[in-house]
Enzyme design. Sequence first.
Site, short mmCIF file in Angstrom:
data_model
loop_
_atom_site.label_atom_id
_atom_site.label_comp_id
_atom_site.label_asym_id
_atom_site.label_seq_id
_atom_site.Cartn_x
_atom_site.Cartn_y
_atom_site.Cartn_z
N GLU A 1 1.05 -1.10 -0.15
CA GLU A 1 -0.08 0.09 0.11
C GLU A 1 1.07 1.15 -0.03
O GLU A 1 1.80 1.36 0.78
CB GLU A 1 -0.79 -0.08 1.30
CG GLU A 1 -2.04 1.24 1.12
CD GLU A 1 -2.89 1.11 2.41
OE1 GLU A 1 -2.90 0.02 3.31
OE2 GLU A 1 -3.62 2.02 2.64
N ARG B 1 4.78 -12.75 9.72
CA ARG B 1 5.60 -11.71 9.71
C ARG B 1 6.76 -11.60 10.29
O ARG B 1 6.83 -12.32 11.13
CB ARG B 1 4.63 -10.25 9.82
CG ARG B 1 4.06 -10.12 11.34
CD ARG B 1 3.25 -8.75 11.38
NE ARG B 1 2.35 -8.26 10.37
CZ ARG B 1 2.33 -7.33 9.60
NH1 ARG B 1 3.21 -6.60 9.71
NH2 ARG B 1 1.45 -7.26 8.65
N LYS C 1 4.09 0.74 9.63
CA LYS C 1 4.31 2.09 8.98
C LYS C 1 3.80 3.16 9.75
O LYS C 1 4.32 4.44 10.08
CB LYS C 1 3.82 2.03 7.64
CG LYS C 1 4.55 1.60 6.40
CD LYS C 1 3.89 1.33 5.07
CE LYS C 1 2.84 0.18 5.03
NZ LYS C 1 2.40 0.06 3.73
P1 ATP Z 1 2.33 -1.86 8.01
O1 ATP Z 1 1.49 -2.79 9.10
O2 ATP Z 1 3.99 -1.94 8.33
O3 ATP Z 1 1.81 -0.71 7.66
P2 ATP Z 1 1.15 -3.43 5.80
O4 ATP Z 1 0.87 -4.88 5.84
O5 ATP Z 1 0.05 -2.62 6.21
O6 ATP Z 1 2.19 -3.28 7.05
P3 ATP Z 1 1.61 -3.35 3.36
O7 ATP Z 1 2.19 -2.25 2.37
O8 ATP Z 1 0.25 -3.56 3.04
O9 ATP Z 1 2.16 -2.94 4.58
O10 ATP Z 1 2.26 -4.50 2.96
C1 ATP Z 1 2.66 -5.03 1.58
C2 ATP Z 1 2.98 -6.38 1.77
O11 ATP Z 1 4.31 -6.75 2.66
C3 ATP Z 1 1.78 -7.39 2.49
O12 ATP Z 1 1.57 -8.60 1.77
C4 ATP Z 1 2.46 -7.54 3.82
O13 ATP Z 1 1.90 -8.93 4.28
C5 ATP Z 1 3.72 -7.65 3.67
N1 ATP Z 1 4.35 -7.29 4.99
C6 ATP Z 1 4.14 -6.43 5.63
N2 ATP Z 1 5.04 -6.19 6.83
C7 ATP Z 1 5.45 -7.15 7.00
C8 ATP Z 1 6.30 -8.11 7.90
N3 ATP Z 1 6.75 -7.42 8.90
N4 ATP Z 1 6.76 -9.12 7.55
C9 ATP Z 1 6.44 -9.87 6.36
N5 ATP Z 1 5.68 -9.30 5.40
C10 ATP Z 1 5.22 -8.13 5.71
MG MG Z 2 -1.51 -3.11 4.89
#
Ligand code: ATP
Ligand code: MG
Length: 555
Positions: free
Chosen positions: A34, A258, A268
């Site tokens: 995102e 994760r 984030k």
């Molecule tokens: P955050 O909670 O940090 O905002 P998010 O999951 O909302 O993370 P996205 O941009 O939606 O962030 O994530 C893109 C991809 O990266 C998704 O498939 C998500 O599952 C993966 N991802 C995000 N954080 C992690 C993590 N700590 N470990 C493994 N994969 C991750």
């Molecule tokens: Mg997300």
Amino acid sequence: MSEERSLNFIEQIVTDDIANGVNDGRVLTRFPPEPNGYLHIGHAKSIALNFGLAQQFNGKTNLRFDDTNPVTEDTEYVDSIKADIRWLGYEWAQELYASDYFEQIYEFAVTLIKKGLAYVEDASAEQIAASKGTPTTPGTPTPARSRSVEENLDLFTRMRNGEFKDGEKTLRAKIDLASPNMHMRDPLMYRIKHTHHHRTGDKWCIYPMYDFAHGQSDSIEKITHSLCTLEFIPHRPLYDWFIKELEIFPSHQYEFSRLNLTYTVMSKRKLKQLVEEKYVSGWDDPRMPTISGLRRRGYTPASIRQFCERVGVQKREQMIDLGLLEFCVREELNKTANRVMAVLDPVKLVLTNYPEGQVEEMTAENNPEDAAAGSRTLHFSKTLYIEREDFMEEPPKKFFRLGPGLHVRLKNAYIIKGESVEKDADGNITTIYASYLPESKSGGDHSGMTVKGTIHWVSAEHAATAEVRLYDRLFKSENPSAEEGDFKDFINPESLQVIKEAYVEPGLLQAKAGDRFQFMRKGYFTVDPDSTPEKVVFNRTVTLKDAWAKEKGKA
Ligand code: ATP
Ligand code: MG
């Protein structure tokens, strides 16, 4: 992938699918960020997994921006995400945007309305929540649930046309208000948001929810293996339900744990707070766990990929020691970084018996781990700088460095013997006097002496001044997010120490931003982009040894 290691559970699934001819053996994954922040080391795990899997099984990976929430997204983030993925060493097959599918996703919603499987809701978010029941008691239908198909089609068109205000209506899937899975109790598909979108502008005022966009985007792209983190397990039945009822390409979702790292926050939202409230200098502050922060800190793409490989892929949540990440970069830099001498806490050393005005050229090997790295010339003279901590006026027994009457070798030069010191009014040593053994020159030593210690130095008249930024972990708590109160209360107040005047070999004035070195005995350092032709700025990537592990051992 190392050859000895066995397949992880996702590799096993893909292997089985290929063996069974699923999708004719085709493998297409996607990385779906995102664009609402910069990528962090957790994303690197997902990137390494998605792109690595495709590489391993002759497949491809799409980069899909999951930009269905107009409020938080921005093109600055899109650009940084692309740069970071490329820096990590991966290239996507296609660059795609979920927002490009808005029309098609809208048509999917119309299809479900026509099948009697979706309805326009009038109730507010609070009313919907209250009518959903609990995991042990079923929900109760709202009056809107029994609307006719015609009425739903009309209302949904009017939602799209902007006839309603934010929150006034939503579109819900009509599934099962008694399902033990709360996500199946008529979940939201669309909400109204009169907000400008970074790509579609003001074309839309209704936006699909994650659950009604992600699987649909996967299916439109014919993704074979859609990998996400464990918290999406309860969403999987919904993912499958939408695909089944729409009769579209059957993408499948698989979940892995994760990445969580000690002494770090990873969300984030929290990283953004650190930036906006100026706890750090920006998303690329070398203390940040972002890819851009790690890059500025001196991490290499290979060390991050190696870290992801070592962490592996699991089905259970785990906390990884930050020390593992540091180990990976240390291991690589030991092989690749040239050794140089830099004195971070300088004190003057005068060699009393060295001829005034004489300058000798000493040959120094650049990297004992890599013969191809060659050697360089160092200037040696009567007045040098050494580290303050390498001299003790009253040394204890096992101090193998400099002190009155003690012998030590100056790296690549001579053995010297401490004589006396000069102090200022406060009792601080300002100059150390020593004598050198002319017959002990490195490479042609016939002094017959062996000394236990070797220290680094720079020649005072030849040295360049550098700024050195010593970074340490940003948090003093192993898991700041799990602490009571605000995670920011657990910031390590000593996470940055700036040395304004360190003395380094003059050759380092030519170093470019991003160049990496081992400062002998001090750690690995990289040139910061803040450097100017007059003054180089170095960031400490990592110390030579894990100082915190020692600390822990003591406790
Ligand atoms: P955050 O909670 O940090 O905002 P998010 O999951 O909302 O993370 P996205 O941009 O939606 O962030 O994530 C893109 C991809 O990266 C998704 O498939 C998500 O599952 C993966 N991802 C995000 N954080 C992690 C993590 N700590 N470990 C493994 N994969 C991750
Ligand atoms: Mg997300």
